[in-house]
Write a protein that holds these residues in place. Structure first.
Motif, PDB file in Angstrom:
ATOM      1  N   ARG A 198      -2.775  10.183 -15.798  1.00 17.36           N
ATOM      2  CA  ARG A 198      -1.707  10.292 -14.791  1.00 17.36           C
ATOM      3  C   ARG A 198      -2.150   9.637 -13.484  1.00 17.36           C
ATOM      4  O   ARG A 198      -1.386   8.916 -12.852  1.00 17.36           O
TER       5      ARG A 198
ATOM      6  N   GLU B 267      -2.015   5.927 -13.935  1.00 16.52           N
ATOM      7  CA  GLU B 267      -0.626   5.465 -13.944  1.00 16.52           C
ATOM      8  C   GLU B 267      -0.085   5.330 -12.519  1.00 16.52           C
ATOM      9  O   GLU B 267       0.577   4.343 -12.183  1.00 16.52           O
ATOM     10  N   ILE B 268      -0.395   6.290 -11.671  1.00 13.74           N
ATOM     11  CA  ILE B 268       0.065   6.247 -10.287  1.00 13.74           C
ATOM     12  C   ILE B 268      -0.576   5.079  -9.545  1.00 13.74           C
ATOM     13  O   ILE B 268       0.098   4.341  -8.816  1.00 13.74           O
ATOM     14  N   CYS B 269      -1.880   4.881  -9.743  1.00 10.47           N
ATOM     15  CA  CYS B 269      -2.565   3.758  -9.091  1.00 10.47           C
ATOM     16  C   CYS B 269      -2.004   2.423  -9.561  1.00 10.47           C
ATOM     17  O   CYS B 269      -1.804   1.511  -8.765  1.00 10.47           O
ATOM     18  N   PHE B 270      -1.748   2.311 -10.858  1.00  8.76           N
ATOM     19  CA  PHE B 270      -1.187   1.082 -11.406  1.00  8.76           C
ATOM     20  C   PHE B 270       0.195   0.803 -10.830  1.00  8.76           C
ATOM     21  O   PHE B 270       0.503  -0.324 -10.430  1.00  8.76           O
ATOM     22  N   ALA B 271       1.029   1.839 -10.764  1.00  8.32           N
ATOM     23  CA  ALA B 271       2.383   1.658 -10.233  1.00  8.32           C
ATOM     24  C   ALA B 271       2.343   1.234  -8.767  1.00  8.32           C
ATOM     25  O   ALA B 271       3.138   0.391  -8.340  1.00  8.32           O
ATOM     26  N   LEU B 272       1.418   1.791  -8.006  1.00  7.11           N
ATOM     27  CA  LEU B 272       1.279   1.414  -6.596  1.00  7.11           C
ATOM     28  C   LEU B 272       0.878  -0.045  -6.464  1.00  7.11           C
ATOM     29  O   LEU B 272       1.481  -0.802  -5.687  1.00  7.11           O
TER      30      LEU B 272
ATOM     31  N   ARG C 114       1.221  -2.393  -8.696  1.00 10.19           N
ATOM     32  CA  ARG C 114       2.284  -3.244  -9.227  1.00 10.19           C
ATOM     33  C   ARG C 114       3.394  -3.444  -8.201  1.00 10.19           C
ATOM     34  O   ARG C 114       3.901  -4.549  -8.026  1.00 10.19           O
ATOM     35  N   SER C 115       3.766  -2.350  -7.513  1.00  5.82           N
ATOM     36  CA  SER C 115       4.814  -2.479  -6.498  1.00  5.82           C
ATOM     37  C   SER C 115       4.364  -3.365  -5.348  1.00  5.82           C
ATOM     38  O   SER C 115       5.158  -4.116  -4.795  1.00  5.82           O
TER      39      SER C 115
ATOM     40  N   GLU D 191       4.606  -6.987  -6.722  1.00  6.84           N
ATOM     41  CA  GLU D 191       5.998  -7.418  -6.853  1.00  6.84           C
ATOM     42  C   GLU D 191       6.655  -7.605  -5.501  1.00  6.84           C
ATOM     43  O   GLU D 191       7.566  -8.410  -5.369  1.00  6.84           O
TER      44      GLU D 191
END
Length: 72
Positions: free
Chosen positions: A49, A52-57, A59-60, A63
């Motif tokens: 988890r 996942e949070i680090c990856f989403a940060l 990635r955003s 992008e």
């Protein structure tokens, strides 16, 4: 000064408190693991988890066109 807990809880907080306990009950009932063996899978899920949070940060940020400079 005395702290007094609220006498009533709204349904959202009751549901939020109940879900982890229900998941833990399901895990204990269906895992076949001994009590001392539960920490491995649980810590693995916590780490996933976090990743996942680090990856989403990141990635955003990518992008959004922000430049990410690695910290040393």
């Amino acid at each position: 000064m005395h702290w007094i807990a609220p006498s009533e809880k709204d349904s959202a907080s009751k549901s939020l408190e109940k879900r982890p306990w229900d998941a833990a009950d399901q895990f204990r009932a269906n895992s076949g693991l001994k009590a001392q063996e539960h920490s491995g899978p649980i810590l693995g899920l916590v780490f996933l988890r976090f990743a996942e949070i680090c990856f989403a940060l990141q990635r955003s940020k990518l992008e959004g066109g922000e430049r990410i400079i690695p910290q040393r």
